[in-house]
Write a protein that holds these residues in place. Structure first.
Motif, PDB file in Angstrom:
ATOM      1  N   VAL A   1     -15.403 -12.214  83.895  1.00  0.00           N
ATOM      2  CA  VAL A   1     -15.295 -11.824  85.297  1.00  0.00           C
ATOM      3  C   VAL A   1     -16.686 -11.926  85.917  1.00  0.00           C
ATOM      4  O   VAL A   1     -17.658 -11.410  85.359  1.00  0.00           O
ATOM      5  CB  VAL A   1     -14.753 -10.389  85.443  1.00  0.00           C
ATOM      6  CG1 VAL A   1     -14.633 -10.013  86.918  1.00  0.00           C
ATOM      7  CG2 VAL A   1     -13.416 -10.257  84.741  1.00  0.00           C
TER       8      VAL A   1
ATOM      9  N   LEU B   1     -19.058 -11.811  89.670  1.00  0.00           N
ATOM     10  CA  LEU B   1     -19.200 -11.528  91.092  1.00  0.00           C
ATOM     11  C   LEU B   1     -20.474 -12.217  91.562  1.00  0.00           C
ATOM     12  O   LEU B   1     -21.556 -11.983  91.011  1.00  0.00           O
ATOM     13  CB  LEU B   1     -19.293 -10.025  91.344  1.00  0.00           C
ATOM     14  CG  LEU B   1     -19.425  -9.616  92.821  1.00  0.00           C
ATOM     15  CD1 LEU B   1     -18.172 -10.006  93.593  1.00  0.00           C
ATOM     16  CD2 LEU B   1     -19.691  -8.125  92.943  1.00  0.00           C
TER      17      LEU B   1
ATOM     18  N   GLN C   1     -19.136 -13.258  99.205  1.00  0.00           N
ATOM     19  CA  GLN C   1     -18.903 -12.498  97.979  1.00  0.00           C
ATOM     20  C   GLN C   1     -17.762 -13.203  97.253  1.00  0.00           C
ATOM     21  O   GLN C   1     -16.619 -13.162  97.715  1.00  0.00           O
ATOM     22  CB  GLN C   1     -18.499 -11.050  98.289  1.00  0.00           C
ATOM     23  CG  GLN C   1     -19.536 -10.240  99.032  1.00  0.00           C
ATOM     24  CD  GLN C   1     -20.539  -9.595  98.100  1.00  0.00           C
ATOM     25  OE1 GLN C   1     -20.406  -9.681  96.883  1.00  0.00           O
ATOM     26  NE2 GLN C   1     -21.542  -8.942  98.658  1.00  0.00           N
TER      27      GLN C   1
ATOM     28  N   LEU D   1     -15.476 -13.705  93.876  1.00  0.00           N
ATOM     29  CA  LEU D   1     -15.007 -13.170  92.608  1.00  0.00           C
ATOM     30  C   LEU D   1     -14.451 -14.309  91.780  1.00  0.00           C
ATOM     31  O   LEU D   1     -13.608 -15.075  92.265  1.00  0.00           O
ATOM     32  CB  LEU D   1     -13.926 -12.114  92.836  1.00  0.00           C
ATOM     33  CG  LEU D   1     -13.269 -11.536  91.577  1.00  0.00           C
ATOM     34  CD1 LEU D   1     -14.272 -10.707  90.771  1.00  0.00           C
ATOM     35  CD2 LEU D   1     -12.051 -10.692  91.953  1.00  0.00           C
TER      36      LEU D   1
ATOM     37  N   ASN E   1     -11.206 -18.690  91.649  1.00  0.00           N
ATOM     38  CA  ASN E   1     -12.281 -18.205  92.516  1.00  0.00           C
ATOM     39  C   ASN E   1     -11.697 -17.794  93.859  1.00  0.00           C
ATOM     40  O   ASN E   1     -10.893 -18.524  94.452  1.00  0.00           O
ATOM     41  CB  ASN E   1     -13.341 -19.285  92.745  1.00  0.00           C
ATOM     42  CG  ASN E   1     -14.204 -19.527  91.521  1.00  0.00           C
ATOM     43  OD1 ASN E   1     -14.555 -18.586  90.812  1.00  0.00           O
ATOM     44  ND2 ASN E   1     -14.549 -20.777  91.269  1.00  0.00           N
TER      45      ASN E   1
ATOM     46  N   GLY F   1     -12.738 -14.913  97.438  1.00  0.00           N
ATOM     47  CA  GLY F   1     -13.777 -14.027  97.945  1.00  0.00           C
ATOM     48  C   GLY F   1     -13.698 -13.811  99.435  1.00  0.00           C
ATOM     49  O   GLY F   1     -12.687 -14.098 100.088  1.00  0.00           O
TER      50      GLY F   1
END
Length: 341
Positions: free
Chosen positions: A37, A39, A87, A89, A104, A106
């Motif tokens: 995972v 960020l 951002q 994720l 992906n 965000g």
């Protein structure tokens, strides 16, 4: 009585390759059955205007550049600055030792500063606008497959699809126009968060390492499969990267990356994106850019968290040849936190 032979120890697993630059896709792959995972926050800035490789002034633009829908009238609105914040994720799962899937998604936010010139002609400034757009990004689902690996080299190919989950109909509220009126208008192409299209994204990575040194090269493209409901599609994007890295100690690697990108002009146009502004012209998008990035990755094992890692990378363009007039990129910085589950 003969003593039984001692069991032969299994050969030690080869060390994991050092991490690649955090701004690249498809370099690092999780082990089979493992989930990574990540960020990845990013910030960046664009300001100044180029036509090709030449910097041009606001006054030159509003005196000589025609409005897209009315070539007899010069443009009256010129972008001055764009700040973007993302951002992202990422979820990467090792299906087998040689194949993993990546999702992906965000959030993206963009802030714009525009200079408005008064009337239909002339170089008298009237006002500034400061609109902001924000939305979830387009989702991307990809697969990465390792086609070759030896003790030094590895080659991985990828294929991804982007889904139009981000908005491409964002509005600028209370936008001041050259005639002094205030209206709500659809945001410029570059201020939209999503593309509105389904895109295919093929890629290939070569990477190698020997002792503390690591290196590699990659290609990734993004190709819209058809126009969006608004009637346009972004130009095909090609991105090439080459990098070198050095591991100062196991768990601490620094990298230097060169990135070259080529993107075509927007094809088609959105009839709701109009007005005498530079960014309403779909031909004033795309071009060529070369950037240099430096960064590093540190393993969390140094503070007792073996499955965590932290990375940073920042860079700026050293060459831009833009279809313009077009606002140019100044810098970008990325940070990444990863945890292996």
């Amino acid at each position: 009585m003969k003593k039984p032979a001692a069991p032969v120890p299994a050969p030690a697993a080869p060390p994991a390759p050092p991490p690649g630059p955090i701004g690249l896709f498809g370099v690092d792959m999780p082990a089979a059955g493992k989930l990574v995972v990540s960020l990845t926050p990013s910030i960046g800035n664009l300001s100044g205007i180029k036509m090709g490789t030449r910097n041009v002034s606001n006054e030159y633009i509003v005196s000589t550049v025609p409005f897209f829908l009315n070539p007899t009238q010069p443009v009256r609105i010129v972008p001055q600055n764009i700040a973007f914040r993302t951002q992202i994720l990422g979820l990467s799962y090792g299906v087998t030792k040689d194949f993993n899937v990546v999702l992906n998604a965000g959030m993206v936010e963009k802030s714009l500063d525009t200079l408005v010139f008064a009337g239909a002609r002339g170089v008298m400034p009237l006002a500034r606008n400061y609109p902001t757009t924000a939305s979830i990004s387009d989702f991307a689902l990809s697969g990465v497959y390792r086609v070759y690996q030896d003790d030094v080299n590895r080659v991985q190919v990828s294929l991804g699809f982007s889904f139009p989950t981000g908005t491409n109909t964002a509005t600028f509220n209370n936008f001041i126009l050259p005639n002094g009126t205030v209206q709500n208008v659809r945001g410029f192409y570059g201020m939209q968060i999503g593309t509105g299209t389904f895109d295919i994204m093929p890629g290939v990575v070569y990477a190698g390492y020997l002792g503390p040194w690591s290196w590699g090269a990659s290609y990734r493209g993004r190709f819209p499969l058809g126009p969006n409901p608004q009637g346009y599609l972004w130009g095909d994007l090609h991105e090439l990267n080459g990098w070198g890295g050095y591991s100062w100690t196991p768990g601490f690697t620094t990298t230097l990356r060169a990135s070259a990108s080529l993107q075509g002009q927007i094809r088609g146009w959105d009839p709701e994106i109009r007005g005498a502004a530079v960014p309403t012209n779909p031909l004033f998008y795309g071009g060529q850019r070369i950037e240099l990035f430096g960064g590093g990755t540190v393993s969390g094992k140094f503070v007792g968290y073996d499955n965590w890692s932290f990375g940073v990378e920042a860079g700026l363009p050293i060459y831009q040849n833009l279809n313009g007039p077009q606002i140019m990129k100044n810098w970008q910085a990325n940070m990444q936190i990863k945890v292996k589950i």
